[in-house]
Design a protein around this motif. Structure first.
Motif, PDB file in Angstrom:
ATOM      1  N   CYS A 181       0.828  -1.226   0.138  1.00 25.85           N
ATOM      2  CA  CYS A 181      -0.010  -0.017   0.034  1.00 25.85           C
ATOM      3  C   CYS A 181       0.929   1.148   0.008  1.00 25.85           C
ATOM      4  CB  CYS A 181      -0.878  -0.068   1.361  1.00 25.85           C
ATOM      5  SG  CYS A 181      -2.203  -1.310   1.227  1.00 25.85           S
ATOM      6  N   ALA A 182       1.990   1.262   0.804  1.00 22.89           N
ATOM      7  CA  ALA A 182       2.860   2.333   0.968  1.00 22.89           C
ATOM      8  C   ALA A 182       3.582   2.537  -0.516  1.00 22.89           C
ATOM      9  CB  ALA A 182       3.863   2.261   1.665  1.00 22.89           C
ATOM     10  N   SER A 183       3.835   1.642  -1.253  1.00 21.78           N
ATOM     11  CA  SER A 183       4.461   1.645  -2.689  1.00 21.78           C
ATOM     12  C   SER A 183       3.696   2.147  -3.429  1.00 21.78           C
ATOM     13  CB  SER A 183       4.809   0.370  -2.763  1.00 21.78           C
ATOM     14  OG  SER A 183       5.995  -0.270  -2.105  1.00 21.78           O
ATOM     15  N   LYS A 184       2.363   1.601  -3.553  1.00 16.98           N
ATOM     16  CA  LYS A 184       1.390   2.211  -4.696  1.00 16.98           C
ATOM     17  C   LYS A 184       1.091   3.555  -3.917  1.00 16.98           C
ATOM     18  CE  LYS A 184      -0.555  -2.395  -5.174  1.00 16.98           C
ATOM     19  NZ  LYS A 184      -1.962  -3.323  -4.934  1.00 16.98           N
ATOM     20  N   ARG A 185       1.108   4.082  -3.067  1.00 18.63           N
ATOM     21  CA  ARG A 185       0.731   5.501  -2.697  1.00 18.63           C
ATOM     22  C   ARG A 185       1.775   6.414  -3.109  1.00 18.63           C
ATOM     23  NH1 ARG A 185      -1.383   3.651   2.270  1.00 18.63           N
ATOM     24  NH2 ARG A 185       0.496   4.057   3.202  1.00 18.63           N
ATOM     25  N   LEU A 186       3.344   5.838  -3.010  1.00 16.90           N
ATOM     26  CA  LEU A 186       4.252   6.612  -3.209  1.00 16.90           C
ATOM     27  C   LEU A 186       4.300   6.684  -4.653  1.00 16.90           C
ATOM     28  CD1 LEU A 186       6.746   7.961  -2.422  1.00 16.90           C
ATOM     29  CD2 LEU A 186       7.870   5.772  -2.315  1.00 16.90           C
ATOM     30  N   VAL A 187       4.079   5.505  -5.382  1.00 22.40           N
ATOM     31  CA  VAL A 187       4.071   5.579  -6.944  1.00 22.40           C
ATOM     32  C   VAL A 187       2.963   6.574  -7.492  1.00 22.40           C
ATOM     33  CG1 VAL A 187       3.712   4.495  -9.182  1.00 22.40           C
ATOM     34  CG2 VAL A 187       5.234   3.386  -7.376  1.00 22.40           C
ATOM     35  N   TRP A 232      -2.389  -3.617 -10.462  1.00 25.41           N
ATOM     36  CA  TRP A 232      -1.677  -2.219 -10.176  1.00 25.41           C
ATOM     37  C   TRP A 232      -1.186  -1.754 -11.626  1.00 25.41           C
ATOM     38  CZ3 TRP A 232       3.793  -1.522  -8.434  1.00 25.41           C
ATOM     39  CH2 TRP A 232       4.009  -0.124  -7.783  1.00 25.41           C
ATOM     40  N   GLN A 233      -0.232  -2.570 -12.257  1.00 25.17           N
ATOM     41  CA  GLN A 233       0.403  -2.060 -13.418  1.00 25.17           C
ATOM     42  C   GLN A 233      -0.526  -1.381 -14.268  1.00 25.17           C
ATOM     43  OE1 GLN A 233       3.131  -4.824 -15.305  1.00 25.17           O
ATOM     44  NE2 GLN A 233       2.745  -4.144 -17.191  1.00 25.17           N
ATOM     45  N   GLU A 234      -1.672  -2.217 -14.529  1.00 24.24           N
ATOM     46  CA  GLU A 234      -2.732  -1.763 -15.740  1.00 24.24           C
ATOM     47  C   GLU A 234      -3.328  -0.531 -15.203  1.00 24.24           C
ATOM     48  OE1 GLU A 234      -5.649  -4.743 -15.867  1.00 24.24           O
ATOM     49  OE2 GLU A 234      -4.108  -6.257 -17.118  1.00 24.24           O
ATOM     50  N   GLU A 235      -3.670  -0.277 -13.728  1.00 20.70           N
ATOM     51  CA  GLU A 235      -3.909   0.898 -13.279  1.00 20.70           C
ATOM     52  C   GLU A 235      -2.962   2.338 -13.393  1.00 20.70           C
ATOM     53  OE1 GLU A 235      -4.981   0.201  -9.184  1.00 20.70           O
ATOM     54  OE2 GLU A 235      -6.541  -1.231  -9.643  1.00 20.70           O
ATOM     55  N   VAL A 236      -1.764   1.746 -13.055  1.00 20.38           N
ATOM     56  CA  VAL A 236      -0.701   2.904 -13.232  1.00 20.38           C
ATOM     57  C   VAL A 236      -0.684   3.478 -14.653  1.00 20.38           C
ATOM     58  CG1 VAL A 236       1.612   3.872 -12.897  1.00 20.38           C
ATOM     59  CG2 VAL A 236       0.316   2.587 -11.089  1.00 20.38           C
ATOM     60  N   LEU A 237      -0.260   2.584 -15.535  1.00 24.35           N
ATOM     61  CA  LEU A 237      -0.219   2.968 -16.969  1.00 24.35           C
ATOM     62  C   LEU A 237      -1.395   3.477 -17.476  1.00 24.35           C
ATOM     63  CD1 LEU A 237       2.136   0.035 -17.562  1.00 24.35           C
ATOM     64  CD2 LEU A 237       2.839   2.187 -17.198  1.00 24.35           C
ATOM     65  N   LEU A 241       9.240   4.825 -16.084  1.00 22.10           N
ATOM     66  CA  LEU A 241       8.312   4.106 -15.560  1.00 22.10           C
ATOM     67  C   LEU A 241       7.851   2.851 -16.055  1.00 22.10           C
ATOM     68  CD1 LEU A 241       6.494   3.767 -12.807  1.00 22.10           C
ATOM     69  CD2 LEU A 241       5.165   5.464 -13.648  1.00 22.10           C
ATOM     70  N   ARG A 242       7.717   2.946 -17.546  1.00 19.15           N
ATOM     71  CA  ARG A 242       7.039   2.037 -18.414  1.00 19.15           C
ATOM     72  C   ARG A 242       8.033   0.670 -18.535  1.00 19.15           C
ATOM     73  NH1 ARG A 242       2.727   1.885 -20.994  1.00 19.15           N
ATOM     74  NH2 ARG A 242       1.556   3.827 -21.306  1.00 19.15           N
ATOM     75  N   LEU A 243       9.451   1.359 -18.536  1.00 17.58           N
ATOM     76  CA  LEU A 243      10.474   0.065 -18.564  1.00 17.58           C
ATOM     77  C   LEU A 243      10.576  -0.587 -17.218  1.00 17.58           C
ATOM     78  CD1 LEU A 243      13.184   2.037 -20.437  1.00 17.58           C
ATOM     79  CD2 LEU A 243      11.890   0.275 -21.557  1.00 17.58           C
ATOM     80  N   ALA A 244      10.555  -0.010 -16.243  1.00 16.88           N
ATOM     81  CA  ALA A 244      10.310  -0.431 -14.835  1.00 16.88           C
ATOM     82  C   ALA A 244       9.421  -1.562 -14.795  1.00 16.88           C
ATOM     83  CB  ALA A 244      10.156   0.669 -13.802  1.00 16.88           C
ATOM     84  N   PHE A 245       8.128  -0.790 -15.174  1.00 10.75           N
ATOM     85  CA  PHE A 245       6.905  -2.019 -15.087  1.00 10.75           C
ATOM     86  C   PHE A 245       7.242  -3.360 -16.196  1.00 10.75           C
ATOM     87  CE2 PHE A 245       3.916   1.249 -13.097  1.00 10.75           C
ATOM     88  CZ  PHE A 245       3.469   0.006 -12.162  1.00 10.75           C
TER      89      PHE A 245
END
Length: 141
Positions: A6-12, A78-83, A99-103
């Protein structure tokens, strides 16, 4: 583990909002280490010595596999949501590339783990089938 996710997702989410895509990419790359951890756990559990009871080993493997499957599913979502929420103007300028490369990198690790999970499932199914087949064989003779 859930709190860290959750912390990672909020941070991203916050970093993307601030258009700090490179920093967000470093957070996303942390998922790779989580996938690697699950991979190691599965490998170690599968190769445990025969000193450990088969039922205990199987139960432990089932638990690890289920946690890994949840992690895989959550990360993909999560990947789909962020991208899908990245600003188009930043996409057009190539700013979201890191960010795309990291995913993509994390996705490769996720796919490898998924293959390992599928193999572990197959092994568990075979182990379950053997005692059943042996019991049927003895019942027939």
């Amino acid at each position: 583990m859930q709190e860290k996710q959750c912390a990672s997702k909020r941070l991203v989410r916050n970093l993307v909002t601030q258009e700090k895509y490179e920093l967000a990419a470093y957070v996303v790359l942390g998922a790779r280490s989580v996938f690697d951890m699950y991979s190691r756990l599965i490998s170690e559990t599968v190769s445990k010595s025969r000193d450990v009871a088969e039922t205990i080993r199987r139960s432990e493997l089932e638990n690890i596999v289920e946690m890994a499957k949840d992690e895989i599913k959550d990360h993909r979502k999560w990947q789909e949501e962020v991208l899908s929420c990245l600003p188009r103007k930043d996409e057009a300028l190539g700013l979201t590339g890191p960010l795309r490369l990291a995913f993509a990198d994390a996705s490769d690790a996720r796919k490898k783990l998924l293959q390992q999970v599928m193999l572990a499932h197959g092994e568990m199914d075979q182990q379950c089938a053997r005692p059943c087949e042996d019991a049927n064989l003895h019942a027939v003779t």
